[in-house]
Motif scaffolding. Structure first.
Motif, mmCIF file in Angstrom:
data_model
loop_
_atom_site.group_PDB
_atom_site.id
_atom_site.type_symbol
_atom_site.label_atom_id
_atom_site.label_comp_id
_atom_site.label_asym_id
_atom_site.label_seq_id
_atom_site.Cartn_x
_atom_site.Cartn_y
_atom_site.Cartn_z
ATOM 1 N N ASN A 345 0.820 -1.211 0.000
ATOM 2 C CA ASN A 345 0.000 0.000 0.000
ATOM 3 C C ASN A 345 0.855 1.262 0.000
ATOM 4 O O ASN A 345 0.401 2.331 -0.421
ATOM 5 C CB ASN A 345 -0.935 0.009 1.211
ATOM 6 N N LEU A 346 2.089 1.170 0.485
ATOM 7 C CA LEU A 346 2.991 2.319 0.412
ATOM 8 C C LEU A 346 3.230 2.714 -1.045
ATOM 9 O O LEU A 346 3.261 3.902 -1.390
ATOM 10 C CB LEU A 346 4.317 1.986 1.089
ATOM 11 N N LEU A 347 3.395 1.700 -1.899
ATOM 12 C CA LEU A 347 3.598 1.971 -3.320
ATOM 13 C C LEU A 347 2.317 2.500 -3.961
ATOM 14 O O LEU A 347 2.356 3.392 -4.807
ATOM 15 C CB LEU A 347 4.066 0.703 -4.031
ATOM 16 N N ASP A 362 -5.457 20.281 -5.922
ATOM 17 C CA ASP A 362 -5.151 21.322 -4.942
ATOM 18 C C ASP A 362 -4.803 20.733 -3.584
ATOM 19 O O ASP A 362 -3.988 21.280 -2.852
ATOM 20 C CB ASP A 362 -6.346 22.268 -4.789
ATOM 21 N N ALA A 363 -5.458 19.629 -3.233
ATOM 22 C CA ALA A 363 -5.198 18.948 -1.968
ATOM 23 C C ALA A 363 -5.131 17.454 -2.250
ATOM 24 O O ALA A 363 -5.864 16.934 -3.095
ATOM 25 C CB ALA A 363 -6.290 19.245 -0.944
ATOM 26 N N ILE A 364 -4.250 16.761 -1.532
ATOM 27 C CA ILE A 364 -4.082 15.323 -1.728
ATOM 28 C C ILE A 364 -4.091 14.639 -0.373
ATOM 29 O O ILE A 364 -3.433 15.094 0.567
ATOM 30 C CB ILE A 364 -2.766 15.000 -2.469
ATOM 31 N N GLY A 365 -4.828 13.541 -0.294
ATOM 32 C CA GLY A 365 -4.847 12.729 0.917
ATOM 33 C C GLY A 365 -4.331 11.339 0.616
ATOM 34 O O GLY A 365 -4.818 10.682 -0.303
ATOM 35 N N THR A 366 -3.336 10.897 1.368
ATOM 36 C CA THR A 366 -2.805 9.544 1.204
ATOM 37 C C THR A 366 -3.215 8.714 2.409
ATOM 38 O O THR A 366 -3.079 9.156 3.555
ATOM 39 C CB THR A 366 -1.278 9.560 1.071
ATOM 40 N N ALA A 367 -3.689 7.510 2.156
ATOM 41 C CA ALA A 367 -4.184 6.653 3.230
ATOM 42 C C ALA A 367 -3.036 5.902 3.888
ATOM 43 O O ALA A 367 -2.123 5.440 3.203
ATOM 44 C CB ALA A 367 -5.195 5.656 2.670
ATOM 45 N N PRO A 368 -3.041 5.764 5.211
ATOM 46 C CA PRO A 368 -2.032 4.927 5.866
ATOM 47 C C PRO A 368 -2.089 3.503 5.324
ATOM 48 O O PRO A 368 -3.143 3.019 4.913
ATOM 49 C CB PRO A 368 -2.439 4.981 7.343
ATOM 50 N N MET A 369 -0.951 2.831 5.315
ATOM 51 C CA MET A 369 -0.865 1.515 4.692
ATOM 52 C C MET A 369 -1.744 0.476 5.377
ATOM 53 O O MET A 369 -2.109 -0.524 4.773
ATOM 54 C CB MET A 369 0.578 1.028 4.696
ATOM 55 N N ASP A 370 -2.111 0.698 6.636
ATOM 56 C CA ASP A 370 -2.942 -0.257 7.361
ATOM 57 C C ASP A 370 -4.412 0.159 7.395
ATOM 58 O O ASP A 370 -5.192 -0.362 8.192
ATOM 59 C CB ASP A 370 -2.423 -0.430 8.793
ATOM 60 N N SER A 376 -5.314 3.262 12.146
ATOM 61 C CA SER A 376 -3.897 3.430 11.867
ATOM 62 C C SER A 376 -3.157 3.913 13.109
ATOM 63 O O SER A 376 -3.726 4.586 13.976
ATOM 64 C CB SER A 376 -3.709 4.432 10.734
ATOM 65 N N ASP A 377 -1.869 3.565 13.172
ATOM 66 C CA ASP A 377 -1.071 4.002 14.305
ATOM 67 C C ASP A 377 -0.146 5.144 13.898
ATOM 68 O O ASP A 377 -0.146 5.606 12.749
ATOM 69 C CB ASP A 377 -0.285 2.830 14.899
ATOM 70 N N HIS A 378 0.651 5.586 14.854
ATOM 71 C CA HIS A 378 1.551 6.724 14.623
ATOM 72 C C HIS A 378 2.500 6.457 13.457
ATOM 73 O O HIS A 378 2.727 7.329 12.607
ATOM 74 C CB HIS A 378 2.342 7.001 15.900
ATOM 75 N N ARG A 478 1.363 -11.117 9.549
ATOM 76 C CA ARG A 478 0.213 -10.244 9.310
ATOM 77 C C ARG A 478 0.180 -9.102 10.321
ATOM 78 O O ARG A 478 0.445 -9.282 11.506
ATOM 79 C CB ARG A 478 -1.089 -11.051 9.402
ATOM 80 N N LEU A 479 -0.154 -7.907 9.834
ATOM 81 C CA LEU A 479 -0.348 -6.766 10.726
ATOM 82 C C LEU A 479 -1.674 -6.926 11.462
ATOM 83 O O LEU A 479 -2.684 -7.318 10.880
ATOM 84 C CB LEU A 479 -0.373 -5.460 9.932
ATOM 85 N N VAL A 480 -1.667 -6.616 12.732
ATOM 86 C CA VAL A 480 -2.873 -6.711 13.551
ATOM 87 C C VAL A 480 -3.108 -5.357 14.204
ATOM 88 O O VAL A 480 -2.176 -4.739 14.730
ATOM 89 C CB VAL A 480 -2.741 -7.806 14.630
ATOM 90 N N ARG A 481 -4.312 -4.896 14.143
ATOM 91 C CA ARG A 481 -4.680 -3.652 14.798
ATOM 92 C C ARG A 481 -5.752 -3.946 15.845
ATOM 93 O O ARG A 481 -6.733 -4.644 15.567
ATOM 94 C CB ARG A 481 -5.189 -2.625 13.780
ATOM 95 N N THR A 482 -5.556 -3.407 17.039
ATOM 96 C CA THR A 482 -6.495 -3.656 18.136
ATOM 97 C C THR A 482 -7.830 -2.981 17.842
ATOM 98 O O THR A 482 -7.880 -1.805 17.471
ATOM 99 C CB THR A 482 -5.923 -3.116 19.459
#
Length: 716
Positions: A345-347, A362-370, A376-378, A478-482
């Motif tokens: 997802n970084l790519l 004019d404005a761009i939003g990129t989503a965190p990879m998770d 998402s975390d810090h 695998r990434l795990v998010r609480t």
């Protein structure tokens, strides 16, 4: 030392397109040029392997210049070259304190504006302590229902420097009232306010399936908010045309464009009917465009949208020369993000940001990879914002104004997208406009037709998803998010709301809102003014929404079948999840044994294909260095613990060894024997020898994996 001057025109004489094509066809050795080298998009546009001036004539500067009609190249002469684009980060953490902490961290480290999405309860017009909010409170957004909650979320945020864009679905007016009340309470200079209230009732209806008020009432509220915003905050926007609901459901680029322009026209009509002139109304609209990973198409889509909208504004009597025609915000599409191998997802983010920058957003939003996994975390927010910062501050993508200008390919693609989308837009208008086309199901039908074709391509891996359907790794960590404790968060929010209502008496203000809402002769902007005052007096989002709903006229609340989100990887990720669950239950992942015949050079191509094929479904392969005879392969299979065997080798080896090997594998206990390769005329005899299935390029990968996982007991 080079003794003679290099003269490109002499040493490398020009070659005609005809000569190039003749040479290309010779290399194809009889294969059709159109089939092998010409691609075709879901929009029905042919993508040529080579473009020349014959594909797009520059005579007369048909794309104009930046800042001039037809605005394909942007509606500002300098584009983003001076200050760069607005780096925007979306925040969804349900806890207002945690959301504030993340917002301040982002702003301290390079983010320039905030996208604040309120939770599913707020989007439905409910406070957290409403019984109907059970199961909604805290989900997919921040739990902010009062001016006090919003103050916690935005504590220490300089709203005059860092604009906030708020998204609250169908409850856009109550949310706008809370944000506007926050601005007024802080006494911020109106000229410095660049916030966005993002009223988009048609988009909210198609995304959520329901509005709390009739659609006519929602459009009236939108127009009232626009009039009020234009008079109070000249640099803010009140309306958003978001392509997200259509794009995430599977819409093509042409459909994205057509539906966006048709929606914008509906809003333009509502605002002008409320008394705004066309130019002022157009400046109240911001277009929010979701971008996928086909970055040439994404660049062309942004450029085509500007040209199409400029044409609409001009047709409605507007004059683009009197001010900016549109604000354009781009964001990473949800449908391209994966939970499997999320590092890819970084790519994807990089590609989407690149396209947005080159396309002039004019404005761009990129989503965190998770983002497809959970909150998402810090670290992942850090990576998301730094993706933009690197592209802007180190790669200087903003320094060239419309770098796509003059590119034969991109100019041609832009024109073709715009032409195709304009035809579809005219079909929408012929049906009575975007509202009518949404309510009668036509929009959903058009999207479904495209999504069905795309899902077929994904199922056969004609369209690949890196890390999921191509180059997967079942051994990845695998990434795990609480998962948040939604029950606790709702209880805390309810306690805050009870205390807030006890300390703030707003009955008279809500009564005024209801009276203004029922007054058919009210002055434009007065409803929003009353709502903002009620928010200042302590009215919560739920109370404001309920008051507006009760006072609305015109029938029942709008309702449709919502457009479902269709991530590219969803079907394969379901298979991976089923295989993972089986591994957790039994301690063993489903296996396939690679019955490699001959030397590595003979089986490596098909064994590699088989590994990709089966790992896409969560299978673990049992690999080896190859076997010289069927008996040795069958003996190794018997020791592998697998129930599935895949024969991998050359067609020449298959002619003599595939049948005895299939028989030997069956005798050794193979439940399913698969041959890697198209069997052609030999299918009948291979099946007679024990081969159950065949896998090859463009076969039904998804269906095959589903069947095999059912046999393994991982799926019902």
């Amino acid at each position: 030392m080079i003794e003679k001057d290099l003269n490109i025109t002499v040493d490398f004489p020009p070659s005609s397109y005809e000569q190039w094509r003749k040479n290309a066809e010779a290399e194809l050795k009889g294969a059709p040029f159109e089939k092998k080298l010409v691609g075709r998009t879901f929009e029905g546009i042919d993508i040529q392997p080579l473009y020349t001036a014959d594909h797009w004539s520059a005579a007369g500067d048909p794309s104009g210049f930046p800042g001039f009609a037809p605005l394909t190249r942007g509606d500002r002469v300098l584009g983003n070259a001076v200050s760069g684009w607005d780096i925007r980060q979306e925040h969804l953490h349900p806890d207002p304190v945690e959301a504030n902490r993340a917002i301040l961290d982002d702003l301290e480290h390079g983010v320039t504006s905030i996208q604040l999405r309120l939770d599913a309860a707020a989007c439905a017009g409910l406070d957290a302590d409403d019984r109907a909010a059970i199961g909604l409170a805290g989900h997919d957004g921040v739990m902010a229902y009062s001016l006090g909650d919003l103050d916690r979320v935005l504590e220490a945020v300089r709203l005059d420097i860092a604009p906030v864009s708020i998204d609250c679905g169908g409850a856009f007016l109550p949310a706008a009232a809370l944000l506007a009340a926050q601005l007024q309470r802080r006494a911020i200079d109106p000229a410095s306010v660049r916030c966005a209230f993002n009223a988009d009732p048609i988009g909210a209806l198609m995304r959520d399936g329901r509005l709390g008020v009739p659609l006519d009432s929602a459009l009236t509220e939108l127009a009232d908010l626009a009039v009020w915003t234009a008079s109070k905050y000249p640099n803010a926007t009140s309306v958003e045309v978001g392509t997200g609901p259509y794009h995430h459901a599977g819409a093509s680029s042409t459909q994205d464009l057509a539906f966006a322009v048709a929606t914008g026209l509906e809003y333009l009509r509502a605002m002008t009917a409320a008394g705004l002139d066309v130019n002022t109304a157009a400046r109240q609209i911001a277009f929010g465009v979701s971008l996928g990973t086909q970055f040439f198409r994404a660049i062309a889509k942004l450029r085509a949208l500007r040209a199409m909208w400029a044409r609409v504004v001009a047709e409605c009597g507007g004059d683009p020369d009197t001010g900016r025609t549109m604000q354009l915000r781009a964001r990473t599409s949800r449908r391209v993000l994966t939970s499997v191998d999320p590092w890819v997802n970084l790519l994807r983010n990089t590609v989407c940001c690149f396209a947005g920058a080159v396309g002039g957003a004019d404005a761009i939003g990129t989503a965190p990879m998770d983002a497809a996994i959970g909150l998402s975390d810090h670290f992942t927010r850090h990576l998301a914002r730094n993706t933009q910062i690197i592209l802007q501050e180190e790669s200087h993508l903003n320094r060239v104004i419309d770098p796509a200008g003059g590119s034969w390919f991109l100019e041609s693609l832009t024109d073709q997208l715009a032409e195709s989308a304009w035809q579809l837009f005219q079909q929408v208008e012929a049906r009575g406009g975007m509202i009518a086309a949404c309510l009668d199901g036509w929009v959903a039908e058009q999207i479904t037709a495209v999504e069905t074709a795309r899902e077929k391509d994904i199922a056969t891996r004609k369209l690949v998803v890196t890390g999921v359907t191509e180059h997967p790794d079942v051994r990845e960590e695998r990434l795990v998010r609480t998962r948040p404790d939604y029950a606790r968060l709702r209880a805390e929010a309810s306690t805050r709301l009870v205390a807030w209502r006890r300390d703030h008496q707003c009955g008279d203000s809500l009564k005024t809102v209801a009276e203004v809402a029922r007054d058919t002769n009210r002055s434009p902007g007065s409803l929003t003014e009353a709502a903002v005052q009620a928010a200042l007096d302590g009215a919560t989002l739920g109370l404001l929404h309920a008051t507006l709903a009760e006072a609305s006229t015109g029938g029942k609340p709008a309702q449709v079948t919502p457009l479902a989100v269709h991530p590219y990887a969803a079907a394969f990720e379901e298979l991976r999840a089923a295989a993972d669950q089986l591994a957790e239950q039994t301690g063993q992942r489903p296996r396939v044994f690679l019955a490699n015949l001959g030397k590595p050079a003979e089986f490596i191509a098909r064994s590699t294909y088989a590994v990709n094929f089966f790992q896409a479904g969560g299978f673990e392969e049992v690999n080896n260095d190859g076997f010289a005879d069927p008996q040795a392969a069958a003996a190794a299979f018997a020791q592998s613990g697998a129930k599935i065997a895949v024969i991998c080798s050359t067609d020449a080896n298959y002619d003599t060894l595939a049948e005895p090997l299939a028989s030997a594998l069956k005798a050794a206990g193979a439940r399913t024997v698969i041959l890697a390769g198209n069997p052609g005329a030999g299918e009948a005899r291979y099946r007679a020898a024990g081969v159950d299935r065949f896998i090859f390029i463009r076969c039904d990968v998804l269906g095959t994996l589903r069947d095999l996982l059912r046999e393994e007991g991982a799926l019902q």
